[in-house]
Scaffold this motif. Structure first.
Motif, PDB file in Angstrom:
ATOM      1  N   CYS A 236      -2.582  13.029  37.743  1.00 61.23           N
ATOM      2  CA  CYS A 236      -2.926  13.145  36.295  1.00 61.23           C
ATOM      3  C   CYS A 236      -1.735  11.955  35.768  1.00 61.23           C
ATOM      4  O   CYS A 236      -2.236  10.878  34.921  1.00 61.23           O
ATOM      5  CB  CYS A 236      -2.769  14.196  35.530  1.00 61.23           C
ATOM      6  N   MET A 237      -0.920  11.834  36.205  1.00 57.16           N
ATOM      7  CA  MET A 237       0.191  10.791  35.733  1.00 57.16           C
ATOM      8  C   MET A 237      -0.284   9.476  36.513  1.00 57.16           C
ATOM      9  O   MET A 237      -0.135   8.396  35.909  1.00 57.16           O
ATOM     10  CB  MET A 237       1.429  10.998  36.286  1.00 57.16           C
ATOM     11  N   ARG A 238      -0.719   9.354  37.748  1.00 59.29           N
ATOM     12  CA  ARG A 238      -1.274   8.042  38.270  1.00 59.29           C
ATOM     13  C   ARG A 238      -2.511   7.559  37.384  1.00 59.29           C
ATOM     14  O   ARG A 238      -2.406   6.384  37.187  1.00 59.29           O
ATOM     15  CB  ARG A 238      -1.612   8.148  39.577  1.00 59.29           C
ATOM     16  N   ARG A 239      -3.252   8.409  37.215  1.00 58.69           N
ATOM     17  CA  ARG A 239      -4.328   8.170  36.186  1.00 58.69           C
ATOM     18  C   ARG A 239      -4.011   7.425  34.878  1.00 58.69           C
ATOM     19  O   ARG A 239      -4.480   6.610  34.339  1.00 58.69           O
ATOM     20  CB  ARG A 239      -5.409   9.035  36.135  1.00 58.69           C
ATOM     21  N   ALA A 241      -1.177   6.053  34.261  1.00 54.80           N
ATOM     22  CA  ALA A 241      -0.571   4.869  34.393  1.00 54.80           C
ATOM     23  C   ALA A 241      -1.585   3.804  34.680  1.00 54.80           C
ATOM     24  O   ALA A 241      -1.350   2.734  34.161  1.00 54.80           O
ATOM     25  CB  ALA A 241       0.684   4.965  35.761  1.00 54.80           C
ATOM     26  N   ILE A 242      -2.580   4.199  35.324  1.00 58.05           N
ATOM     27  CA  ILE A 242      -3.456   2.908  35.685  1.00 58.05           C
ATOM     28  C   ILE A 242      -4.234   2.684  34.408  1.00 58.05           C
ATOM     29  O   ILE A 242      -4.424   1.393  33.911  1.00 58.05           O
ATOM     30  CB  ILE A 242      -4.596   3.538  36.508  1.00 58.05           C
ATOM     31  N   GLN A 243      -4.636   3.627  33.493  1.00 60.38           N
ATOM     32  CA  GLN A 243      -5.142   3.359  32.199  1.00 60.38           C
ATOM     33  C   GLN A 243      -4.208   2.830  31.273  1.00 60.38           C
ATOM     34  O   GLN A 243      -4.727   1.482  30.602  1.00 60.38           O
ATOM     35  CB  GLN A 243      -5.592   4.770  31.527  1.00 60.38           C
ATOM     36  N   SER A 244      -2.916   2.849  31.275  1.00 61.05           N
ATOM     37  CA  SER A 244      -2.004   1.842  30.363  1.00 61.05           C
ATOM     38  C   SER A 244      -1.593   0.699  30.946  1.00 61.05           C
ATOM     39  O   SER A 244      -1.461  -0.233  30.103  1.00 61.05           O
ATOM     40  CB  SER A 244      -0.448   2.902  30.651  1.00 61.05           C
ATOM     41  N   THR A 245      -2.091   0.363  32.147  1.00 62.71           N
ATOM     42  CA  THR A 245      -1.677  -1.013  32.796  1.00 62.71           C
ATOM     43  C   THR A 245      -3.088  -1.791  32.363  1.00 62.71           C
ATOM     44  O   THR A 245      -2.789  -2.901  32.010  1.00 62.71           O
ATOM     45  CB  THR A 245      -1.470  -0.729  34.215  1.00 62.71           C
ATOM     46  N   PHE A 246      -4.160  -1.123  32.551  1.00 64.80           N
ATOM     47  CA  PHE A 246      -5.467  -1.986  32.579  1.00 64.80           C
ATOM     48  C   PHE A 246      -6.410  -1.633  31.321  1.00 64.80           C
ATOM     49  O   PHE A 246      -7.415  -2.515  31.175  1.00 64.80           O
ATOM     50  CB  PHE A 246      -6.117  -1.880  33.850  1.00 64.80           C
ATOM     51  N   GLU A 251      -6.351   6.041  27.746  1.00 61.87           N
ATOM     52  CA  GLU A 251      -6.373   7.603  27.549  1.00 61.87           C
ATOM     53  C   GLU A 251      -5.621   8.180  28.558  1.00 61.87           C
ATOM     54  O   GLU A 251      -5.580   8.337  29.603  1.00 61.87           O
ATOM     55  CB  GLU A 251      -7.731   7.955  27.660  1.00 61.87           C
ATOM     56  N   VAL A 252      -4.370   9.001  27.937  1.00 62.70           N
ATOM     57  CA  VAL A 252      -3.375   9.610  28.769  1.00 62.70           C
ATOM     58  C   VAL A 252      -4.141  11.135  28.813  1.00 62.70           C
ATOM     59  O   VAL A 252      -4.667  11.567  27.990  1.00 62.70           O
ATOM     60  CB  VAL A 252      -2.361   9.804  27.944  1.00 62.70           C
ATOM     61  N   VAL A 253      -3.989  11.599  30.004  1.00 67.56           N
ATOM     62  CA  VAL A 253      -4.600  12.809  30.396  1.00 67.56           C
ATOM     63  C   VAL A 253      -3.618  14.018  30.369  1.00 67.56           C
ATOM     64  O   VAL A 253      -4.097  15.175  30.349  1.00 67.56           O
ATOM     65  CB  VAL A 253      -5.554  12.719  31.553  1.00 67.56           C
TER      66      VAL A 253
END
Length: 711
Positions: A236-239, A241-246, A251-253
Motif C-alpha cells: 500500500c505504501m508503494r502504491r 508513492a507511485i500515485q504521488s509521483t505520477f 489517491e493515498v490508500v
C-alpha cells in the motif's frame, strides 16, 4: 401553402415537446436540489432504517500481513439471523434456505472458535455484534497471547530462551481476533435500542414458525466498509508513492499509525547545553490501547490506570521543596502507539541515537515504568526486571538498588512491593526498546507476577467497570467527579511509592514520608479519562480552542492516523496543570509572547474555571511548564523501510464510508418479475413515444387548419 402550414405545425409540435422536456428536466433538477430538504428521499427513508451508533472493524496492515475486515465496494447484504447460542449457528452455516446471512451475534459468542467457523463459510455476508452489558465474566481479549512479539529486547542474540514468550505467556486468553483477516464486514452495535429494533424485525419477518421456513419479505441488513488498501504495508505504501509521483490527483490508500509522545522534566532542559552522563531518571507509561473495532479502545487497565498514576506521581514530586536542586533530573514520558510494536518508544530511542532529542541514551541513569497496575491482588505490586542485563555486575547492583528503594518507599502505604525471580523476563514494556539500544538499569511495575490479571486486555470491555470504579447511586456528575473511589485510593498509594522512589533515584536525601500523591487528583483524572471527559476540571485546564476535544462520554485510546488524538491533548494539559506554574499577572498577549520566545518552557493560555460561581464568566490564566510533544511515528516510514523487522510498520487502510442499515428484501422471483415488468413498460413507452413522434404532424394539427388544406 399546405406544405408551409404542415411545416409550421411540425415546428409548433417540436417546440411543445422541447418545452415539455424542459419542464421535466427542471423538475428533476428541482428534486435533486431539494434532496437535502427531504423532498425526494422520502422513499429511501421508508425503505431503510439506518444504524447510527455502530463501530466497524477496519483493515490494518504491517510489513507482511493485512488484518481486520472489509465489505465489497457497494457494501454486503444478507438476511438477518440472530445467534444467541451456539446451536443457532447451524441455521446460518447449513440449514437456512436464504443464504447469504447477516449474523446478529450476542457478545458472549464473539470468540475465536465461533469466528473461525463463520470465517470459513461462504454462507456468511457479514456480522453485527451486540455489545454485552455488564462485561463478560469469563474474560475476553482479541489481542495476541504474546503481545508485541519480535519487537522487544529478546531475540536470537539477547536472551533467546525468552523469545516468543517461551517462559511466560503474558496474555493466555488472547484469541488473536484483532490480528486475523476477515473477508466480510463486522460491526459493533453500541446502542441497545438499535439492537432491539433489529431483533424485532427478525422476530417479525425471519423467525421460522411451526417448523416451516420463513417466507418473503425478509428482514435484511447491509454493512458497508470497503477498504482501499490490500496485502501489506509494503504494497500500500508503494502504491501511494507511485500515485504521488505520477498522478496530478494522487489517491493515498493507507496511512501510517502515528501521534505524539508527551514528556516533561522537573528541571528545564537547555538543548544547546551538553548534559552529563547518567543524569536523567526516566519514568514512563503508555497512553494507548486497542480493540477489535476501530476507535473503540477504552483501555482502563491496559493504559489509563498507569498513566493516571504517573501523572499523580509527577504532581507529588513537583510539590517537594527544593526539587529543582536535585543532582539528577527526572523525566516523565507518556508513550503513544505502544500497542502496535512500540511506535512511541522506538521513535524516541531513534531520535536519541540520531541527535534529534535533547536527552541522549548515555544521559539516562535509570528507567522506571508503570505497566498495568489497577488490579492488584491484596495490594501486591510486582517489580519486573531483565535477567539478561543483570549478568553485568554494575547493572545488577543498580537494579537491586532500585528494587530496595521501591521497597523502602512503600512504608505507611497499603502497597506491598514484591520481587520476582531472576529467571523471568520482562513483560511487554516500552523499557524493552531502550534495552535494545543500551544496558540501562530499570524496573517495570505491574499488578501481575506472570500472566496478566486483566481479562479484557485490548478489548471493548476494558472499561471503568473492569478496574472496579464504583460510585454510590444518586450522585450528580459534579459529585462523581470528586468522589474518591477505592480504586483512586489504591492508585494514589502506587503513585506515592513511585514519587518517593524517583526523588531518591534523582539524588534526593530528604525525608520522603511527607511525599504523598493526592487521591482527590487521581479520582478526578479517572472520572475524566474513563467516564466523562467534558467535565468542569478538564474544561478549566484546556485552551478555549481545544475544548471540542473533550466531547461527551469517555475518551478512546486508539492511536489513529490524524494526530494528535484527543487523549494526547488532554494528557498534555493535565500534566501541565499538575506540574506547571500559574503566571498570575500575565495577559493573553504576554503569555503568547513568552511562549514564542522561550526555549526552556511552554506557556499556555487556558480557559480557567468560572468565578466566583458556575454561572460567572471564566477566569483564564497562563500556565508555565516544561511539557512537550515528541514524534510518535515509526522510524520505518522516515527511512522508507516499509518491510522493516526492526521498527513498527503498522498502517491503516483508507475507506470511503462506514455505514449500516436494515430493510425488507423481496424474494428473487418477485425481483425478477418486477424487473421484467419494468423492462416491458420501458419498451412499450419507447414504442409509444416513437409512434407519437412519427405521427406528430397528424396528432398535433390544429382543427382549423384542415379547411385551409382542402382549398
Amino acid at each position: 401553402m399546405a406544405a408551409v402550414e404542415e411545416a409550421e405545425a411540425a415546428t409548433s409540435c417540436g417546440r411543445m415537446m422541447r418545452e415539455a422536456e424542459g419542464w421535466l428536466l427542471r423538475g428533476l433538477l428541482l428534486c435533486a436540489l431539494a434532496a437535502g430538504a427531504g423532498w425526494c428521499n422520502s422513499v429511501e427513508r421508508k425503505i431503510y432504517i439506518p444504524l447510527n451508533r455502530t463501530a466497524s472493524c477496519v483493515r490494518l496492515l504491517n510489513a507482511t500481513h493485512q488484518v481486520g475486515c472489509q465489505s465489497s465496494l457497494n457494501g454486503d447484504t444478507g438476511v438477518i439471523h440472530v445467534v444467541e447460542k451456539k446451536s443457532d449457528l447451524n441455521w446460518v452455516l447449513k440449514d437456512g434456505p436464504h443464504a447469504p446471512y447477516m449474523v446478529l451475534l450476542d457478545g458472549y459468542l464473539f470468540t475465536g472458535d465461533v469466528m473461525q467457523q463463520l470465517k470459513g463459510s461462504s454462507r456468511i455476508s457479514g456480522l453485527a455484534v451486540a455489545i454485552s452489558k455488564p462485561s463478560l465474566h469469563t474474560g475476553f481479549s482479541p489481542g495476541l497471547r504474546c503481545p508485541n512479539d519480535g519487537f522487544g529486547v529478546y531475540n536470537s542474540s539477547y536472551g533467546p530462551e525468552y523469545t516468543h514468550c517461551n517462559m511466560t505467556v503474558w496474555n493466555p486468553i488472547g484469541s488473536g481476533l484483532s490480528y486475523m483477516d476477515f473477508g466480510f464486514p463486522i460491526f459493533l452495535l453500541q446502542d441497545e435500542n438499535e439492537t432491539e429494533v433489529i431483533k424485532k424485525c427478525y422476530q417479525t419477518y425471519n423467525l421460522p414458525a411451526n417448523g416451516s421456513d420463513p417466507q418473503y419479505p425478509l428482514c435484511a441488513m447491509q454493512l458497508s466498509s470497503h477498504m482501499h488498501a490490500v496485502t501489506s504495508t509494503v504494497t500500500c505504501m508503494r502504491r501511494s508513492a507511485i500515485q504521488s509521483t505520477f498522478s496530478l490527483n494522487p489517491e493515498v490508500v493507507c496511512d501510517p499509525l502515528k501521534d505524539y509522545n508527551v514528556w516533561s522534566t522537573v528541571k528545564p532542559i537547555n538543548e544547546s547545553e551538553k548534559m552529563d552522563p547518567d543524569s536523567v531518571v526516566i519514568a514512563s507509561s503508555r497512553m494507548d490501547s486497542h480493540s477489535f473495532f476501530w476507535n473503540v479502545a477504552p483501555g482502563a487497565e491496559s493504559a489509563v490506570a498507569s498513566f493516571v498514576t504517573l501523572l499523580a506521581a509527577a504532581e507529588a514530586i513537583h510539590k517537594i521543596p527544593g526539587v529543582q536542586t536535585l543532582p539528577k533530573n527526572i523525566m516523565f514520558v507518556f508513550f503513544q502507539g505502544e500497542t502496535f510494536d512500540y511506535i512511541g518508544s522506538s521513535r524516541m530511542v531513534y531520535d536519541m541515537q540520531n541527535g534529534h532529542f535533547p536527552v541522549k541514551l548515555e544521559n539516562i541513569h535509570s528507567f522506571l515504568e508503570l505497566s498495568q497496575v489497577a488490579l492488584m491482588d491484596n495490594f501486591d505490586l510486582w517489580m519486573h526486571t531483565d535477567p539478561v542485563s543483570q549478568k553485568n555486575h554494575s547493572t545488577e547492583e543498580s537494579v537491586q538498588n532500585m528494587v530496595q528503594t521501591l521497597k523502602n518507599s512503600s512504608g505507611d502505604t497499603n502497597i506491598t512491593m514484591q520481587v520476582i525471580g531472576a529467571s523471568q523476563p520482562l513483560p511487554p514494556s516500552s523499557f524493552q526498546r531502550f534495552l535494545r539500544a543500551r544496558q540501562i538499569p530499570g524496573v517495570v511495575l505491574a499488578d501481575h507476577r506472570s500472566t496478566f490479571r486483566n481479562h479484557y486486555y485490548q478489548s471493548i470491555y476494558d472499561t471503568s467497570e473492569n478496574i472496579q470504579m464504583n460510585y454510590p447511586e444518586g450522585l450528580s456528575p459534579e459529585e462523581m467527579l470528586n468522589y474518591v473511589t477505592g480504586t483512586a485510593k489504591s492508585l494514589a498509594d502506587v503513585a506515592t511509592v513511585v514519587a518517593r522512589t524517583l526523588y531518591q533515584l534523582a539524588g534526593g536525601s530528604g525525608n520522603t514520608s511527607t511525599v504523598r500523591a493526592d487521591p482527590a487528583t487521581v479520582t478526578r483524572m479517572l472520572y475524566g479519562f474513563l467516564i466523562q471527559a467534558n467535565n468542569p476540571w478538564f474544561q478549566a485546564i484546556m485552551k478555549a480552542e481545544l475544548k471540542a476535544v473533550l466531547g461527551n462520554g469517555p475518551l478512546q485510546y486508539y492511536i489513529a492516523v490524524n494526530n494528535p488524538v484527543n487523549s494526547t491533548y488532554i494528557v498534555q494539559y493535565v500534566l501541565a496543570n499538575l506540574t506547571g506554574t500559574r503566571q498570575e499577572n500575565a495577559t493573553k498577549e504576554q503569555c503568547q509572547e513568552l511562549n514564542k520566545n522561550s526555549k526552556l518552557y511552554d506557556y499556555s493560555w487556558v480557559q480557567g474555571a468560572p468565578y466566583p460561581n458556575a454561572t460567572s464568566p471564566r477566569q483564564p490564566y497562563c500556565v508555565m511548564s516544561t511539557v512537550r510533544f515528541s514524534q510518535a511515528s515509526s522510524p520505518a516510514f522516515e527511512l522508507q523501510q516499509w518491510g522493516s523487522t526492526e521498527y513498527s510498520t503498522w498502517t491503516e487502510s483508507r475507506w470511503k464510508e462506514l455505514h449500516a442499515r436494515i430493510f425488507l428484501v423481496a424474494s428473487k422471483q418477485l425481483e425478477i418479475i418486477t424487473l421484467i415488468v419494468g423492462i416491458a413498460i420501458l419498451i412499450v413507452s419507447f414504442v409509444v413515444t416513437y409512434f407519437i413522434n412519427a405521427k406528430a404532424d397528424v396528432l398535433f394539427t390544429n382543427p382549423g387548419d384542415s379547411g385551409a388544406v382542402a382549398y
